[in-house]
Scaffold this motif. Structure first.
Motif, mmCIF file in Angstrom:
data_model
loop_
_atom_site.group_PDB
_atom_site.id
_atom_site.type_symbol
_atom_site.label_atom_id
_atom_site.label_comp_id
_atom_site.label_asym_id
_atom_site.label_seq_id
_atom_site.Cartn_x
_atom_site.Cartn_y
_atom_site.Cartn_z
ATOM 1 N N MET A 298 0.836 -1.200 0.000
ATOM 2 C CA MET A 298 0.000 0.000 0.000
ATOM 3 C C MET A 298 0.873 1.253 0.000
ATOM 4 N N ALA A 299 1.940 1.237 0.812
ATOM 5 C CA ALA A 299 2.864 2.371 0.878
ATOM 6 C C ALA A 299 3.511 2.620 -0.479
ATOM 7 N N GLY A 300 3.821 1.529 -1.186
ATOM 8 C CA GLY A 300 4.410 1.649 -2.527
ATOM 9 C C GLY A 300 3.459 2.334 -3.501
ATOM 10 N N GLU A 301 2.175 1.985 -3.420
ATOM 11 C CA GLU A 301 1.176 2.598 -4.303
ATOM 12 C C GLU A 301 1.010 4.081 -3.987
ATOM 13 N N ILE A 302 0.991 4.403 -2.696
ATOM 14 C CA ILE A 302 0.855 5.809 -2.288
ATOM 15 C C ILE A 302 2.066 6.613 -2.772
ATOM 16 N N TRP A 303 3.258 6.051 -2.587
ATOM 17 C CA TRP A 303 4.483 6.732 -3.008
ATOM 18 C C TRP A 303 4.474 6.964 -4.522
ATOM 19 N N HIS A 304 4.018 5.982 -5.281
ATOM 20 C CA HIS A 304 3.947 6.111 -6.742
ATOM 21 C C HIS A 304 3.025 7.271 -7.123
ATOM 22 N N GLN A 305 1.875 7.375 -6.456
ATOM 23 C CA GLN A 305 0.942 8.463 -6.757
ATOM 24 C C GLN A 305 1.531 9.817 -6.374
ATOM 25 N N LEU A 306 2.291 9.855 -5.294
ATOM 26 C CA LEU A 306 2.956 11.093 -4.898
ATOM 27 C C LEU A 306 3.983 11.519 -5.951
ATOM 28 N N GLU A 307 4.763 10.570 -6.419
ATOM 29 C CA GLU A 307 5.825 10.858 -7.371
ATOM 30 C C GLU A 307 5.280 11.275 -8.738
ATOM 31 N N GLU A 308 4.155 10.674 -9.145
ATOM 32 C CA GLU A 308 3.588 11.014 -10.445
ATOM 33 C C GLU A 308 2.709 12.261 -10.388
ATOM 34 N N GLY A 309 2.386 12.719 -9.172
ATOM 35 C CA GLY A 309 1.644 13.966 -9.013
ATOM 36 C C GLY A 309 0.145 13.849 -8.899
ATOM 37 N N SER A 310 -0.402 12.607 -8.920
ATOM 38 C CA SER A 310 -1.849 12.466 -8.760
ATOM 39 C C SER A 310 -2.265 12.646 -7.302
ATOM 40 N N LEU A 311 -1.293 12.557 -6.394
ATOM 41 C CA LEU A 311 -1.503 12.797 -4.967
ATOM 42 C C LEU A 311 -0.458 13.827 -4.533
ATOM 43 N N THR A 312 -0.883 14.841 -3.779
ATOM 44 C CA THR A 312 0.031 15.926 -3.419
ATOM 45 C C THR A 312 0.830 15.639 -2.155
ATOM 46 N N ASN A 313 0.178 15.018 -1.168
ATOM 47 C CA ASN A 313 0.861 14.804 0.100
ATOM 48 C C ASN A 313 0.278 13.581 0.791
ATOM 49 N N ALA A 314 1.030 13.008 1.720
ATOM 50 C CA ALA A 314 0.577 11.835 2.472
ATOM 51 C C ALA A 314 1.364 11.720 3.756
ATOM 52 N N ALA A 315 0.755 11.072 4.744
ATOM 53 C CA ALA A 315 1.428 10.887 6.030
ATOM 54 C C ALA A 315 0.829 9.706 6.759
ATOM 55 N N ASN A 316 1.639 9.110 7.630
ATOM 56 C CA ASN A 316 1.161 8.045 8.503
ATOM 57 C C ASN A 316 0.669 8.688 9.798
#
Length: 333
Positions: A298-316
Motif C-alpha cells: 500500500m505504501a508503494g502505491e501511495i508513493w507512486h501516486q505522490l511521485e507522479e503527481g496524482s496525490l500531493t501529500n501523504a502521512a502516517n
C-alpha cells in the motif's frame, strides 16, 4: 548554495519530501499497531462506563422487589427493562405502550422467572449484553473518530505555535467559536476549523458531501471565511463553487493491518473521483491521504501516486513527525 535552493524548490513542489524519503517511511511499525489497539481498548472502556453505571442503578432498583413480575410496576426503570428485553432505543419509539409491556412480560416469563432467586443478576446480565451490542455498533467507526481528534489537536497546536488565532465549529451547537486560552478537549466537538494565512481566509471542514462530487470527503480546505458558511443557505452556495476548494483529503484511522488494504482502496477511489470532478472544471486542487494502518504494498502505491503527481501529500497518522509536517503544510496553503 545551489543545492539548498534546489531542495527548497523540491519540497515546495513536493511537500511530502519534508517528512518522507521513500515509501518505507509510510509503513506502520508494529509498535504503532500495538499502541493503536491499546488506544481503541481504552476508548471502548471509556464508552462502556455509562452502561456499567446504568446497570448498577438498575440492579439497585430491582433489589427492592421479591419476584420478577413486580418489575412491571417500577415505572422509572421501564426503558432499561425494554433494553434487557432486546428492544433498541430506536425500536422503542415505534412501539405502543401495550407492545412495550408485552416485551417486558416476555423478558420476565422467558428469562427472569426461570432464573429463580438469581433473576436480578440475570436481568443485569441481559441489560449489559444488549448495551454491549450497542457499544459494538458505536465502536465500528471509533478509529475514524480518534483519527479526526488526533489530526485536529495537531492542527490546533500548529496554529498556536505559529501564533495564529483560529475559530472552530462546534458539532452539537453548529456555531463558530473563537479561540480561547483554554482549548483542552475541543477536538471532541470540533467539525470545522478556520484561520488566516497571509490575510487569506482558510476554513477546514470535516466530512463534507461535496455537491459536484456527490460523495463525502473526509477533509476539505476551503478559501473562505466562517461568515460565508454561517447559514445553511450561504454554506450550500459556497460548497457548490469548485474554485473555493484548495485541498481535499482522505483520513483513515483504522489500525488493524488486516483492513489496511480495504481502507486504501476506498480512499484511492475517493481521491480518483475528486481529481476527476475537478478536471471537468479545469481545476486541480491539492489532494492528500493520512492513514493509520499502512502496509508495505500500500505504501508503494501511495508513493507512486505522490511521485507522479496524482496525490500531493501523504502521512502516517501514527507518526507524530509526519502528522506535524502535513499539518504545517495544510496551515500554510
Amino acid at each position: 548554495m545551489h543545492l539548498c535552493v534546489e531542495k527548497t524548490l523540491m519540497t515546495t513542489d513536493k511537500p511530502y519530501y519534508q517528512h518522507l524519503n521513500s515509501s518505507d517511511d509510510l509503513v506502520t511499525p508494529y509498535a504503532a499497531v500495538r499502541a493503536g489497539f491499546v488506544a481503541l481498548a481504552l476508548e471502548k472502556n471509556r464508552r462502556a462506563t455509562p452502561f456499567v453505571e446504568q446497570a448498577r442503578v438498575l440492579k439497585a432498583a430491582a433489589s427492592r422487589i421479591k419476584t420478577p413480575m413486580e418489575l412491571v410496576g417500577i415505572e422509572d426503570i421501564k426503558p432499561a427493562l425494554l433494553t434487557a428485553a432486546g428492544v433498541s432505543d430506536k425500536a422503542a419509539k415505534y412501539l405502543e405502550p401495550q407492545n412495550k409491556i408485552a416485551a417486558i412480560r416476555g423478558l420476565i416469563e422467558n428469562f427472569l422467572e426461570p432464573a429463580g432467586a438469581n433473576f436480578i443478576e440475570k436481568l443485569v446480565f441481559r441489560f449489559l449484553l444488549i448495551r454491549g451490542d450497542t457499544l459494538g455498533g458505536s465502536m465500528r467507526n471509533v478509529g475514524g473518530v480518534l483519527a479526526q481528534r488526533k489530526l485536529t489537536r495537531m492542527l490546533l497546536s500548529t496554529l498556536t505555535v505559529a501564533g495564529k488565532s483560529y475559530q472552530w465549529l462546534h458539532s452539537s451547537m453548529n456555531r463558530w467559536a473563537s479561540m480561547t486560552d483554554e482549548d483542552s478537549d475541543i477536538e471532541l466537538y470540533l467539525k470545522g476549523l478556520s484561520w488566516k494565512n497571509n490575510d487569506q481566509n482558510r476554513t477546514l471542514i470535516y466530512n463534507l458531501t461535496v455537491p459536484f462530487i456527490k460523495n463525502n470527503v473526509d477533509l476539505c480546505l476551503l478559501n473562505c471565511s466562517p461568515q460565508e458558511l454561517a447559514t445553511k443557505k450561504l454554506a450550500k452556495a459556497t460548497y457548490k463553487l469548485p474554485s473555493v476548494y484548495l485541498a481535499l483529503g482522505e483520513l483513515k484511522g483504522g489500525i488493524d493491518p488486516a483492513g489496511a488494504d480495504e481502507h486504501w482502496k476506498t480512499a484511492r477511489s475517493a481521491l480518483q473521483r475528486i481529481n476527476q470532478a475537478f478536471i471537468t472544471h479545469g481545476l486541480k486542487p491539492s489532494t492528500f491521504f493520512i492513514g493509520a494502518a499502512i502496509e508495505k504494498k500500500m505504501a508503494g502505491e501511495i508513493w507512486h501516486q505522490l511521485e507522479e503527481g496524482s496525490l500531493t501529500n501523504a502521512a502516517n497518522l501514527t507518526n507524530d513527525d509526519q502528522l506535524a509536517s502535513i499539518s504545517r503544510w495544510l496551515c500554510r496553503l
